[in-house]
Design an enzyme around this catalytic site. Structure first.
Site, short mmCIF file in Angstrom:
data_model
loop_
_atom_site.label_atom_id
_atom_site.label_comp_id
_atom_site.label_asym_id
_atom_site.label_seq_id
_atom_site.Cartn_x
_atom_site.Cartn_y
_atom_site.Cartn_z
N ARG A 138 -10.64 -2.48 6.40
CA ARG A 138 -9.90 -2.70 7.65
C ARG A 138 -8.93 -1.56 7.91
NH1 ARG A 138 -6.63 -8.21 8.08
NH2 ARG A 138 -6.31 -7.76 5.90
N GLN A 157 2.74 -7.00 -3.89
CA GLN A 157 3.05 -7.01 -2.46
C GLN A 157 4.23 -6.05 -2.20
OE1 GLN A 157 2.77 -10.56 -3.81
NE2 GLN A 157 0.64 -10.05 -3.64
N ASP A 183 0.82 -1.23 0.00
CA ASP A 183 0.00 0.00 0.00
C ASP A 183 0.85 1.27 0.00
OD1 ASP A 183 -2.40 -1.67 0.33
OD2 ASP A 183 -1.64 -1.98 2.36
N LYS A 216 2.22 2.39 -4.98
CA LYS A 216 2.98 1.91 -6.14
C LYS A 216 2.19 2.12 -7.43
CE LYS A 216 3.70 -2.33 -5.39
NZ LYS A 216 2.66 -2.95 -6.21
N GLY A 222 -4.23 -6.83 -5.02
CA GLY A 222 -5.23 -5.92 -5.57
C GLY A 222 -4.55 -4.65 -6.02
N HIS A 223 -4.79 -4.21 -7.24
CA HIS A 223 -4.26 -2.91 -7.65
C HIS A 223 -5.29 -2.17 -8.47
CE1 HIS A 223 -2.98 -5.93 -10.57
NE2 HIS A 223 -3.04 -5.01 -11.50
P1 IMP Z 1 -0.78 -14.33 0.93
O1 IMP Z 1 0.23 -13.73 0.00
O2 IMP Z 1 -2.17 -14.19 0.42
O3 IMP Z 1 -0.43 -15.73 1.33
O4 IMP Z 1 -0.75 -13.47 2.28
C1 IMP Z 1 0.39 -13.45 3.11
C2 IMP Z 1 0.56 -12.09 3.79
O5 IMP Z 1 0.87 -11.10 2.79
C3 IMP Z 1 -0.69 -11.57 4.50
O6 IMP Z 1 -0.26 -10.83 5.65
C4 IMP Z 1 -1.32 -10.62 3.52
O7 IMP Z 1 -2.11 -9.60 4.15
C5 IMP Z 1 -0.08 -10.05 2.86
N1 IMP Z 1 -0.36 -9.62 1.48
C6 IMP Z 1 -0.54 -10.41 0.41
N2 IMP Z 1 -0.75 -9.68 -0.70
C7 IMP Z 1 -0.69 -8.39 -0.31
C8 IMP Z 1 -0.79 -7.15 -1.02
O8 IMP Z 1 -0.98 -7.09 -2.25
N3 IMP Z 1 -0.64 -5.99 -0.27
C9 IMP Z 1 -0.40 -6.02 1.08
N4 IMP Z 1 -0.29 -7.18 1.77
C10 IMP Z 1 -0.43 -8.35 1.09
#
Ligand code: IMP
Length: 426
Positions: free
Chosen positions: A302, A223, A13, A16, A40-41
């Site tokens: 959230r 991420q 967040d 980017k 999500g973007h």
């Molecule tokens: P996963 O990648 O869905 O397995 O999630 C693992 C961790 O990465 C969790 O804490 C998610 O909230 C975080 N996470 C995954 N994708 C994103 C993103 O695009 N932005 C911020 N946090 C993310």
């Protein structure tokens, strides 16, 4: 620069999307190299906003959107995004190419991802997005994956897919988790194969040729670096290498092909979900940052955890990614906060901790050592050139540069594309 890698330097967040959007206008290829539908973007066309998970940014701007081999492809999500974009007059299926080496999210992967996190002890729950990215990539490394090329091969599809689906079903059953309809999944795979086939390429070859021809390529990280599986806050992280290492492994471009590495960081820090966050402020400052910065999840609403800029973590990220430049976003959110604080070291058990610890318990115990800087009160939204910035805002940025060991080249002073100050020639 022909080949640029852009990634988030904190916990996500960072804004980017705005920086990618700014650079995508000049790119021939915009490439996703890791992650999957967990990212999500938002991309924009004029006043319109599109919230996407699989589609690379840039498809609205005539660039070819590449879903490279490092991405966990959720075909269902991708096809519905393509349909949606085409309903808006954007020829998405002609602008998107998908790697034949990318692994597919199979119907049991999200269910397993959710069941695994639900089964974890409260202390060790990750808070995964439940999109099946970790289980897909985990299976890839266990030689249990199913790639796009496998889907397109009638022989592999009809032998390996039923076998993997059955194994997936057994794993769900063993966990007492909800299951899925195997026959429906097999029938759906036939549809996926037909619909995906025209978009599938050897994207490594495509990008290598494009790089050699000097075409402009934007590698778009998903991420963020502190969620990197090797150098992030493991196990509170995601499943991929989110920065340059992931960009090479996830595309087939060799490290030397990358001309420029740009990290995007907020002028303060936020984190969603669980895991260590040394500079978190649960008091008035955190609340102000959350309110002013509208730090609430775009999908779930959230509240995000908020705190001061962490230069220890940022330096760690810039080092393991060989960052050439940094874009600092949301500096306007700091207006009126006085003094400003920046974390320059950690302290734990009475000792100074200079490097970013691997020990998650130590990291939880780390207390930030702050340096204070005078705040600035003038609104920044109208600034377009460095000379438009108040001296104290420039001092804040210079201080960050010194502490993180990388140049700040872009400063975002508001949400709009125009609300950007180029600090150095890019
Ligand atoms: P996963 O990648 O869905 O397995 O999630 C693992 C961790 O990465 C969790 O804490 C998610 O909230 C975080 N996470 C995954 N994708 C994103 C993103 O695009 N932005 C911020 N946090 C993310």
């Amino acid at each position: 620069m022909p080949v640029t890698c852009v990634f988030g330097a904190q916990w996500g967040d960072e804004g980017k999307g705005k920086v990618v959007d700014f650079l995508a206008a000049r790119a021939a290829y915009v490439v996703r190299y890791q992650g999957g539908a967990n990212a999500g973007h938002t991309i924009r066309r004029g006043e319109e906003k599109f919230a996407l998970r699989m589609t690379p940014s840039g498809v609205l701007q005539n660039a070819t959107g590449v879903i490279a081999n490092g991405v966990a492809v959720d075909v269902g999500v991708l096809l519905s995004e393509i349909e949606f974009l085409e309903s808006k007059g954007i020829p998405a299926s002609r602008r998107i190419v998908v790697s034949d080496r990318a692994h597919l999210v199979l119907p049991f992967h999200p269910l397993l991802d959710q069941a695994l996190d639900a089964s974890r002890d409260e202390t060790w729950k990750i808070g995964t997005t439940g999109r099946g990215v970790s289980t897909t990539i985990g299976d890839k490394h266990l030689y249990e994956g199913f790639r796009v090329a496998d889907l397109l091969s009638p022989t592999v599809r009809r032998t390996r897919l039923p076998y993997l689906l059955e194994r997936g079903r057994q794993r769900l059953e063993a966990m007492g988790a909800p299951s899925f309809d195997t026959a429906a999944a097999l029938a759906e795979a036939e549809v996926w194969a037909t619909r995906l086939a025209p978009m599938v390429r050897d994207t490594a070859w495509l990008l290598q040729e494009a790089a050699e021809a000097g075409r402009t390529i934007l590698l778009e990280g998903a991420q963020a670096a502190l969620l990197d599986v090797d150098f992030g806050t493991y196990p509170f992280c995601t499943t991929s290498n989110t920065g340059v290492a992931g960009a090479c492994a996830g595309t087939g471009l060799p490290p030397r092909a990358l001309d420029r590495v740009l990290a995007v960081a907020k002028a303060y820090c936020t984190r969603v979900g669980r895991g260590p966050f040394p500079t978190e402020d649960e008091g008035a400052v955190g609340a102000t940052l959350r309110e002013r910065g509208r730090e609430f999840g775009t999908v779930t609403g959230r509240p995000r955890r908020c705190g001061w800029f962490d230069a220890v973590a940022a330096r760690h990220v810039c080092r393991f990614n060989g960052v050439d430049a940094v874009a600092i976003t949301k500096i306007d959110v700091l207006v009126g906060i006085d003094p400003l604080r920046v974390c320059v070291a950690y302290e734990a058990d009475g000792r100074k901790v200079e490097s970013f610890p691997a020990d998650i318990d130590l990291l939880q115990r780390c207390r930030p050592v702050y340096e204070e800087l005078p705040g600035f009160t003038e609104p920044l939204g109208a600034a377009r050139r460095p000379s438009d910035l108040p001296a104290r805002a420039r001092e804040y940025v210079t201080f960050l540069e010194r502490r993180i060991g990388a140049r700040v080249e872009l400063l975002s002073v508001g949400p709009e594309r125009t609300e950007t100050v180029a600090l150095k020639a890019t």
